[in-house]
Design a protein around this motif. Structure first.
Motif, short mmCIF file in Angstrom:
data_model
loop_
_atom_site.label_atom_id
_atom_site.label_comp_id
_atom_site.label_asym_id
_atom_site.label_seq_id
_atom_site.Cartn_x
_atom_site.Cartn_y
_atom_site.Cartn_z
N ILE A 102 0.84 -1.20 0.00
CA ILE A 102 0.00 0.00 0.00
C ILE A 102 0.87 1.25 0.00
N GLU A 103 1.99 1.15 0.74
CA GLU A 103 2.91 2.30 0.77
C GLU A 103 3.39 2.61 -0.65
N ASN A 104 3.67 1.54 -1.37
CA ASN A 104 4.10 1.67 -2.77
C ASN A 104 2.98 2.27 -3.61
N ASP A 105 1.75 1.74 -3.42
CA ASP A 105 0.58 2.25 -4.14
C ASP A 105 0.36 3.73 -3.82
N THR A 106 0.54 4.06 -2.52
CA THR A 106 0.33 5.44 -2.07
C THR A 106 1.33 6.38 -2.72
N ARG A 107 2.58 5.90 -2.76
CA ARG A 107 3.62 6.72 -3.41
C ARG A 107 3.25 6.97 -4.88
N THR A 108 2.78 5.89 -5.53
CA THR A 108 2.39 6.01 -6.95
C THR A 108 1.23 6.99 -7.10
N ALA A 109 0.20 6.81 -6.22
CA ALA A 109 -0.99 7.67 -6.30
C ALA A 109 -0.62 9.12 -6.02
N LEU A 110 0.29 9.31 -5.03
CA LEU A 110 0.72 10.65 -4.66
C LEU A 110 1.46 11.30 -5.83
N SER A 111 2.35 10.51 -6.42
CA SER A 111 3.11 11.02 -7.56
C SER A 111 2.17 11.37 -8.72
N LYS A 112 1.15 10.49 -8.90
CA LYS A 112 0.18 10.73 -9.98
C LYS A 112 -0.61 12.01 -9.69
N SER A 113 -1.02 12.16 -8.42
CA SER A 113 -1.77 13.36 -8.03
C SER A 113 -0.93 14.61 -8.24
N GLU A 114 0.34 14.53 -7.81
CA GLU A 114 1.22 15.70 -7.95
C GLU A 114 1.43 16.05 -9.42
N GLN A 115 1.59 14.98 -10.22
CA GLN A 115 1.79 15.19 -11.66
C GLN A 115 0.55 15.85 -12.27
N LEU A 116 -0.62 15.35 -11.84
CA LEU A 116 -1.88 15.90 -12.36
C LEU A 116 -2.04 17.36 -11.94
N GLU A 117 -1.73 17.62 -10.67
CA GLU A 117 -1.85 19.00 -10.17
C GLU A 117 -0.92 19.93 -10.94
N LYS A 118 0.30 19.42 -11.20
CA LYS A 118 1.29 20.20 -11.96
C LYS A 118 0.75 20.48 -13.37
N THR A 119 0.22 19.44 -13.98
CA THR A 119 -0.33 19.60 -15.33
C THR A 119 -1.47 20.59 -15.32
N LEU A 120 -2.32 20.52 -14.29
CA LEU A 120 -3.45 21.44 -14.20
C LEU A 120 -2.97 22.89 -14.06
N GLN A 121 -1.90 23.05 -13.27
CA GLN A 121 -1.33 24.40 -13.11
C GLN A 121 -0.79 24.91 -14.45
N GLU A 122 -0.09 24.00 -15.15
CA GLU A 122 0.46 24.38 -16.46
C GLU A 122 -0.67 24.76 -17.42
N GLN A 123 -1.73 23.98 -17.34
CA GLN A 123 -2.87 24.25 -18.22
C GLN A 123 -3.55 25.57 -17.85
N ALA A 124 -3.59 25.86 -16.55
CA ALA A 124 -4.18 27.13 -16.12
C ALA A 124 -3.37 28.29 -16.69
N ALA A 125 -2.02 28.12 -16.69
CA ALA A 125 -1.15 29.16 -17.26
C ALA A 125 -1.39 29.28 -18.77
N GLN A 126 -1.53 28.12 -19.42
CA GLN A 126 -1.81 28.12 -20.87
C GLN A 126 -3.13 28.81 -21.16
N LEU A 127 -4.08 28.54 -20.28
CA LEU A 127 -5.42 29.12 -20.45
C LEU A 127 -5.37 30.64 -20.29
N LYS A 128 -4.51 31.05 -19.35
CA LYS A 128 -4.36 32.49 -19.12
C LYS A 128 -3.81 33.16 -20.38
#
Lengths: 616, 68
Positions: free
Chosen positions: A169-195
């Motif tokens: 689960i720790e491994n899964d959590t790390r993966t999910a966390l990394s995925k979430s962080e990646q998604l959040e980063k992408t969303l931020q980048e997209q917000a900048a693109q949208l701006k």
């Protein structure tokens, strides 16, 4: 469960194996060199009870048959509380297995099918093969494993699964966390693109209005140039006709005037008495004739005026009216071309021209309205020579066409601007769509993360409960075993909430992580815990009799600790009705009171009876 | 937040191993303690139990541990 006798035919290297009169309590030493069959004895016990082997897989059990033989048979006589039992298990080279379980006191068969025997034994023993392997049976294979001791203890405590799942689960959590962080980063980048692609709906509307006006202006310039060209041609064609009619009208006017003059003369003469008498003297009735002629002349003059009026009204006026349209278009064209496009267009469109850095046309490129004023009235009266008008019109048409081409170029740029804005809007829309999708994925990932975090909490609590149960189950009985196995160096163990196993040393009141201890000390503690847990398991199932088989588990023990440990274990085993089989390559230095099974097969036949050491 | 009856909740999960069954037994008690918390989310808890149970069943295979 206590082993009382063991017999086997064609099992492993043994042609025949027979061990009888096995004592119920204490340490039983199985001593012999390599390949003498010490391990095979333990294997025979496991095979008889569970139909399995730690050395070969369930599908290759035929490998347990002695080379060149058709089948192997193992018979195990054992006791659970006051129940005396006998189990016989056979395996053929084809992998066919049969098993029969008897009640030795009555001689009756209790079960004779594999599954049935397994169920009966599970009920009688209170555990299955895995638990037996984890707690009661130490295979020689484990001796070589560096992690076997800790894993075995965790398995015994029932927390090994929590440890493994915790890691997963720790491994899964790390993966999910990394995925979430990646998604959040992408969303931020997209917000900048949208701006960057921020669309101003007013700008698009403004551009569309500019486009419409430029298009309208282009059409207007084009149409005007075409119309002036055509009208000029008409002018050239009508010019001679107009002047011909004009001359006719003029002639009629002149004729009428002449007739009127003659009429006036005649009327004037007829009114003069002297002239009347003179005329009457020449020709009687001449004065009356003069009046009639005068009237006739008057009528003729009127007719001439009438025709002149009709020609002027019906022929010249339409021609003038047609040329009036040309004059009006010339005026419009001049007016349009006398100001720059910036001034001509709507101020909002002129703003766009300025945004595109398009300079206004210079004054010398514009038409002079004053020059038109000189011509304007004359055009309406066909007073300009066609060649002069052609010259005037051509100049205007060229300017209008240039302006029209310029406007077409601007229109193209306006279209590009609109396309850019629309593309930007479409891109922004696509990004917004992606954002929505990613936000959904992020939401799911965050929920999964919450689930994983909560699952970790659950596992921690479950582990804690298992640890508390484990610590409670072993603590009251472990001390003696640990002291016996470690020569008194350590006194207890504790499974902590951090999934770590700690070893307690009372002399300096310390808790040492199990995995940091030396390998041989880990082994000492692990074997002590096995003794303790085996006892706890047996007690839980309502018996204090149990049998453990340690195949070379004490190989790392050196003298005098080996002899001391065996002596202590023997005492404890007698006290707790434990039958402890210990295989060793040779007899310990001080084996007094221990029971020996001397493994020295004669031509693959081992038929032995226990010997109590130090008493012979 | 209204909670479904424990029995209903419990029977929606089918552990395949002894370790899974032990874990689920633990969860029955644990849930009673956890739901004292006002912020307790029954749905999330069930998802967590289901997820952890699936992992335990996968890891612990079919045979039981000693589980003292």
């Amino acid at each position: 469960m206590i082993v009382q006798a063991l017999q086997a035919q064609n099992f492993r290297q043994f042609l025949h194996l027979n061990i009888q009169l096995i004592p119920a309590n204490g340490v039983i030493l199985l001593v012999g060199g390599n390949e003498t069959g010490k391990s095979a004895i333990g294997e025979a016990i496991v095979f008889a009870l569970f139909g399995l082997s730690d050395r070969v897989g369930a599908k290759t059990l035929h490998q347990l048959i002695r080379w060149g033989q058709e089948e192997a048979i193992v018979q195990l006589a054992f006791q659970i509380n006051d129940k005396a039992l006998l189990i016989e298990r056979t395996i053929s080279t084809a992998g066919q297995m049969s098993v029969v379980l008897w009640d030795r006191s009555t001689g009756q068969v209790i079960a004779d099918a594999i599954q049935q025997v397994q169920t009966v034994l599970q009920n009688l023993l209170g555990y299955g093969h895995k638990v037996f392997n984890q707690t009661f049976y130490w295979s020689q294979r484990l001796t070589k494993s560096s992690t076997a001791d800790l894993e075995a203890i965790q398995a015994m405590a029932g927390v090994q699964v929590y440890q493994q799942v915790h890691d997963l689960i720790e491994n899964d959590t790390r993966t999910a966390l990394s995925k979430s962080e990646q998604l959040e980063k992408t969303l931020q980048e997209q917000a900048a693109q949208l701006k960057q692609r921020k669309v101003d709906p007013l700008r698009l509307k403004w551009l569309q209005e500019t486009q419409a006006e430029l298009s309208n202006s282009q059409e207007q310039h084009y149409a005007l140039a075409e119309q002036i060209g055509e009208e000029t041609q008409h002018y050239e064609r009508r010019y001679p006709l107009y002047h011909q009619i004009k001359r006719q009208v003029s002639s009629l006017h002149w004729g009428a005037g002449l007739l009127l003059l003659l009429m006036l003369i005649l009327l004037g003469g007829s009114l003069s008495s002297g002239f009347t008498l003179w005329v009457e003297s020449l020709w009687t009735g001449a004065s009356k004739l003069m009046i009639w002629i005068a009237l006739l002349l008057g009528i003729s003059a009127a007719v001439a005026v009438f025709f002149a009026y009709r020609l002027a009204n019906e022929e010249m006026t339409p021609l003038r009216s047609k040329v009036g349209l040309l004059a009006q278009r010339l005026y419009t064209g001049y007016r349009m071309m006398s100001v720059s496009l910036h001034e001509l267009l709507h101020p909002a469109t002129a703003d766009w021209l300025r945004e595109k850095q398009i300079a206004p046309e210079s004054a010398d490129m514009l038409m002079d309205m004053q020059s038109l004023a000189k011509w304007s009235n004359r055009v309406e009266n066909y007073a300009i020579e066609p060649t002069d008008l052609r010259h005037l019109a051509d100049g205007l048409v060229v300017n209008l066409q240039q302006r029209q081409q310029m406007t077409a170029g601007l229109l193209s740029r306006a279209n590009e601007d609109i396309y850019r804005e629309q593309t930007k809007a479409q891109e922004a829309q696509a990004i917004q769509q992606q954002q929505l999708e990613r936000q959904t994925v992020l939401g799911a990932a965050q929920t999964q993360l919450q689930v994983q975090i909560m699952a970790q909490g659950l596992l921690n609590r479950a582990h804690h409960q298992a640890a508390v149960r484990f610590n409670g189950a072993i603590n009251h009985s472990t001390r003696a075993y640990i002291e016996a196995m470690t020569g008194g160096e350590y006194q207890g163990v504790e499974l902590a909430d951090d999934l770590q196993l700690y070893v307690i040393q009372e002399s300096n009141q310390s808790r040492t992580p199990f995995k940091t201890l030396k390998a041989e000390v880990q082994r000492e503690i692990a074997m002590a815990l096995r003794l303790s847990l085996a006892k706890a398991l047996a007690l839980r199932h309502g018996t204090n009799q149990h049998s453990l088989f340690w195949d070379e588990a004490l190989l790392s023990f050196t003298e005098p600790l080996l002899s001391q440990a065996l002596a202590h274990l023997n005492t404890l085993a007698h006290q707790s009705t434990t039958q402890l089989w210990v295989s060793l390559p040779q007899i310990p230095e001080n084996g007094k009171d221990l029971v020996l099974l001397d493994c020295r097969p004669d031509d693959n036949v081992l038929d032995i009876r226990p010997i109590r050491l130090g008493t012979a | 937040m209204s909670q479904p009856p424990i029995q209903d909740w419990y029977t929606t999960l089918q552990p395949r191993t002894a370790a899974g069954r032990r874990f689920l037994e633990f969860c029955k008690t644990d849930r009673l303690i956890q739901q004292q918390n006002l912020m307790f989310d029954s749905k999330l808890y069930l998802q967590a139990v289901s997820y952890a149970l699936a992992q335990i069943d996968t890891v612990s295979q079919s045979e039981q541990d000693a589980g003292i």
